[in-house]
Design a protein around this motif. Structure first.
Motif, mmCIF file in Angstrom:
data_model
loop_
_atom_site.group_PDB
_atom_site.id
_atom_site.type_symbol
_atom_site.label_atom_id
_atom_site.label_comp_id
_atom_site.label_asym_id
_atom_site.label_seq_id
_atom_site.Cartn_x
_atom_site.Cartn_y
_atom_site.Cartn_z
ATOM 1 N N LYS A 154 1.378 -1.482 -0.168
ATOM 2 C CA LYS A 154 -0.162 -0.053 -0.154
ATOM 3 C C LYS A 154 1.521 1.408 0.074
ATOM 4 N N TYR A 155 2.138 0.949 0.447
ATOM 5 C CA TYR A 155 3.027 2.377 1.286
ATOM 6 C C TYR A 155 3.480 2.242 -0.605
ATOM 7 N N ILE A 156 4.460 1.801 -0.323
ATOM 8 C CA ILE A 156 4.537 1.310 -2.021
ATOM 9 C C ILE A 156 3.909 2.187 -3.537
ATOM 10 N N ASN A 157 3.191 1.527 -3.409
ATOM 11 C CA ASN A 157 2.185 2.055 -4.289
ATOM 12 C C ASN A 157 1.159 3.463 -4.570
ATOM 13 N N GLU A 158 1.571 3.491 -2.750
ATOM 14 C CA GLU A 158 0.857 5.268 -3.043
ATOM 15 C C GLU A 158 2.421 5.870 -3.266
ATOM 16 N N LEU A 159 3.846 5.501 -3.293
ATOM 17 C CA LEU A 159 4.646 6.760 -2.950
ATOM 18 C C LEU A 159 5.171 6.244 -5.111
ATOM 19 N N ILE A 160 4.022 4.990 -5.555
ATOM 20 C CA ILE A 160 4.807 4.956 -6.643
ATOM 21 C C ILE A 160 3.486 6.168 -7.272
ATOM 22 N N LEU B 139 9.188 16.020 -3.665
ATOM 23 C CA LEU B 139 10.115 15.701 -2.734
ATOM 24 C C LEU B 139 9.297 16.466 -1.201
ATOM 25 N N LYS B 140 9.064 17.727 -1.700
ATOM 26 C CA LYS B 140 8.382 18.133 -0.176
ATOM 27 C C LYS B 140 6.935 17.361 0.365
ATOM 28 N N LEU B 141 6.070 17.220 -0.677
ATOM 29 C CA LEU B 141 5.053 17.001 -0.761
ATOM 30 C C LEU B 141 5.062 15.428 -0.077
ATOM 31 N N SER B 142 6.393 14.548 -0.682
ATOM 32 C CA SER B 142 6.623 12.750 0.322
ATOM 33 C C SER B 142 6.721 13.012 1.799
ATOM 34 N N VAL B 143 7.513 13.575 1.513
ATOM 35 C CA VAL B 143 8.351 13.937 3.296
ATOM 36 C C VAL B 143 7.213 14.641 4.065
ATOM 37 N N LYS B 144 6.932 15.429 3.268
ATOM 38 C CA LYS B 144 5.459 16.134 4.248
ATOM 39 C C LYS B 144 4.402 15.240 4.762
ATOM 40 N N LYS B 145 4.164 14.722 3.411
ATOM 41 C CA LYS B 145 3.092 13.196 3.731
ATOM 42 C C LYS B 145 3.436 12.302 5.046
ATOM 43 N N TYR B 146 4.753 12.522 4.831
ATOM 44 C CA TYR B 146 4.843 10.995 5.949
ATOM 45 C C TYR B 146 5.403 11.817 6.966
ATOM 46 N N ASN B 147 5.387 13.318 7.059
ATOM 47 C CA ASN B 147 6.377 13.837 8.125
ATOM 48 C C ASN B 147 7.320 13.289 8.076
#
Ligand code: ADP
Ligand code: ADP
Length: 230
Positions: free
Chosen positions: A120-126, A184-192
């Motif tokens: 789930k995490y990997i698919n969301e990341l992709i 990068l900003k979007l992903s790191v903020k999403k996962y804190n």
């Protein structure tokens, strides 16, 4: 909450006449979820600092705490585990494995560790990285921007506490650079997750929560930004 604490950190290379003090007595802390841009002239010690933070270079003296752990107090084996699980590295040259597909490159840190893959995490990341239709492509079949998105995926695959990026857009045109930093900003903020990014590009630095300026191995400025303004 504090995720990184750096205490009296020093790193010298060489000895005698050849001695270079790359990092001189640096102290600072980084909060969870913070985005820090590191700027400064070439040769000022930015990469050395990043390498020390990620446990890939050993300090001459001083300490780095990540999630409360004194990382250089760990055994070599523990430090290797720390690097793999807690830190995500992104480089200017994407360092992808040419014979592996985009998806395999992203999953590589997990595969090397025999870690169960959180699909789930990997698919969301992709999907965040816009790589759904590029999963099966080899790096040579991807544009520069796409290759950098794969390397971001690889860096985030373990859901690390800190993401360290050394000039990640240095090889991209300004349009692709903007996209990469936005992602990068979007992903790191999403996962804190916490992001420390070295850049020469002041437009990129101005998107951070804080800009740290390094000159001649020392921090000369540590400036908090509010909506991109000092
Ligand atoms: P920056 O990332 O700001 O360009 P670096 O951290 O790469 O700066 O380098 C800081 C200083 O340390 C420079 O003088 C550089 O030549 C020196 N240095 C960096 N890595 C090494 C090394 N492995 N061996 C010897 N000197 C090094
Ligand atoms: P961008 O402008 O996003 O950097 P490019 O103009 O380099 O993209 O590439 C456009 C499209 O062509 C991309 O979707 C990419 O997947 C594809 N592409 C680029 N280089 C190659 C290649 N060597 N082989 C196959 N497809 C490629």
């Amino acid at each position: 909450m504090e995720v990184v604490k750096i205490v009296d950190l020093c790193k010298s290379y060489g000895t005698g006449e050849m001695k270079v003090d790359a990092v001189k007595n640096i102290n600072f802390t980084i909060n969870k979820g913070e985005f820090i841009a590191v700027v400064g002239p070439s040769g000022s010690g930015k990469s050395t600092l990043l390498h020390l933070l990620g446990g890939v270079d050993i300090p001459t003296s001083g300490k780095v705490y990540v999630d409360g752990i004194d990382i250089f107090g760990l055994s070599e084996k523990e430090l290797a585990v720390f690097r793999r699980r807690k830190v995500g590295f992104i480089f200017q040259f994407y360092n992808l494995i040419p014979v592996l597909t985009a998806e395999e490159n992203i999953l590589l840190p997990l595969l090397l560790d025999n870690k169960k893959i959180d699909k789930k995490y990997i698919n969301e990341l992709i999907s965040i990285l816009g790589l759904e239709d590029r999963r099966g492509h080899l790096p040579s079949e991807l544009s520069g921007g796409q290759q950098q998105r794969v390397s971001i995926g690889r860096a985030l695959a373990y859901s690390p506490s800190i993401v360290l990026a050394d000039e990640p857009t240095g090889n991209l045109d300004s349009e692709n650079s903007k996209e990469i930093v936005d992602l990068l900003k979007l992903s790191v903020k999403k996962y804190n997750q916490t992001l420390v990014l070295i850049t020469h590009d002041l437009d990129i630095a101005s998107q951070a929560d804080r800009i740290i300026t390094i000159e001649d191995g020392s921090i000369t400025k540590n400036e908090v930004l509010y909506n991109g303004k000092l």
